[in-house]
Enzyme design. Sequence first.
Site, PDB file in Angstrom:
ATOM      1  N   ARG A  46       0.819  -1.215   0.000  1.00 51.11           N
ATOM      2  CA  ARG A  46       0.000   0.000   0.000  1.00 51.11           C
ATOM      3  C   ARG A  46       0.848   1.259   0.000  1.00 51.11           C
ATOM      4  O   ARG A  46       0.425   2.303  -0.511  1.00 51.11           O
ATOM      5  CB  ARG A  46      -0.936  -0.020   1.218  1.00 51.11           C
ATOM      6  N   ASP A 104      -4.270  23.578  -7.783  1.00 51.57           N
ATOM      7  CA  ASP A 104      -4.717  22.547  -8.718  1.00 51.57           C
ATOM      8  C   ASP A 104      -4.112  22.888 -10.074  1.00 51.57           C
ATOM      9  O   ASP A 104      -4.532  23.840 -10.737  1.00 51.57           O
ATOM     10  CB  ASP A 104      -6.247  22.519  -8.785  1.00 51.57           C
ATOM     11  N   LYS A 111      -6.212  13.216 -16.453  1.00 51.93           N
ATOM     12  CA  LYS A 111      -6.298  14.058 -17.647  1.00 51.93           C
ATOM     13  C   LYS A 111      -5.074  13.851 -18.548  1.00 51.93           C
ATOM     14  O   LYS A 111      -4.939  12.829 -19.188  1.00 51.93           O
ATOM     15  CB  LYS A 111      -6.451  15.510 -17.228  1.00 51.93           C
ATOM     16  N   TYR A 133     -13.099  23.597  -9.018  1.00 59.09           N
ATOM     17  CA  TYR A 133     -13.755  22.376  -9.474  1.00 59.09           C
ATOM     18  C   TYR A 133     -14.915  22.041  -8.533  1.00 59.09           C
ATOM     19  O   TYR A 133     -14.754  22.036  -7.306  1.00 59.09           O
ATOM     20  CB  TYR A 133     -12.693  21.283  -9.484  1.00 59.09           C
TER      21      TYR A 133
END
Length: 384
Positions: A50, A175, A200, A103
């Site tokens: 992890r 961002d 993206k 966003y």
Amino acid sequence: MKDETKAVHAGRDPHNNHGIVNPPVYHASTILYPTYEDLKHPKTRVQYGRRGTPTTFALEDAVVALEGGHGCKIVPSGLSAVTTALLALLGSGDHLLMTDNAYGPTRTFCDTFLKRMGMETTYYDPTIAGGIADLIRDTTKVVFTESPGSLTFEVQNIPAIAAAAHARGVKVVLDNTWASPLFFKPYEHGVDVSIQAATKYIVGHADTLLGTITANQETFSAIHAAHGQLGQCAGPDDIYLALRGLRTMDVRLKQHMQQGIDFAKWLETRDEVDFVLHPALPSHPQHDLWKRDFLGASGLFSAVLKPVSDTALSAMLDDLELFGMGYSWGGFESLVVPSDPAKIRTATGWDAPGPLLRFHVGLEALDDLKEDLDKGFQRMKAIS
């Protein structure tokens, strides 16, 4: 090395992988230690599945090489990059300054989860620049920026915001998804933590959800700790696809940029269009700021149509052949979605009389895209 070279070589180590060009995909949960001493005091970077494997570290190292910063953590989505970064830097009783053009899901997280945990959010005008100093309280811990902003694409004066924030000991989070590490260098402009929806342009093929969080040396320990405490873990196959996408991001993004600018200019000539919101166009209110701070533009922007009925807009959108209607962006395909920014604004208004369309211009032939949208406009006018 230039970014084009870094995008190809960063995070790869063929000589330690039997000469194999791409980093192998490690599927792992348990990591075995050879001795009790090694178990007590691990000497290797790989300690538990992890917390990362060589596949994970390859992408983290590549992102740092391109974006800067001290370290990077990979998370399962762009939104989880937002939430993990904020939870790393905020606690109960703290105050957050959030740009009003953020966003939508970022706002939702602030207005629900953070509020429930005793953290207060104040939304601010994205064009405030150094005036952000007037909103900083003793309890303010983070100024969150998104430049350009979602839907309406205001370009923020990040250096001015960072200077005002740092004067009061406040961290600046950005961002950076729109520009990617290729077209905006956050740590050269005063940012402490930069997040991306790697979904993206890093992935670039509309088939994987992923996020990245990079941070400067002062802030990275908090990001690293929160990442582990929240149990964030991205799958190795998704990371492999991001590494594959990263190798061609430079050439793809340059094509998206040129196609997007050309298409935006064409839209400005259309009678159906009221105005276009693209930072690389001279008509954009913060165009000079974009020229000062950015190295390029992506394929994402908005256009506001002149007033038209929903029936006419539906006729335009429903039969488009090349522009798909769907959320996300950054893949090879072209997309368009209508949106109403007024529904998610509180510090600033939005009063454009016509509908806003957000476009992502993909890698198709530009003439084909223009023809597709021209036919859509004709259908719209036939009903108007």
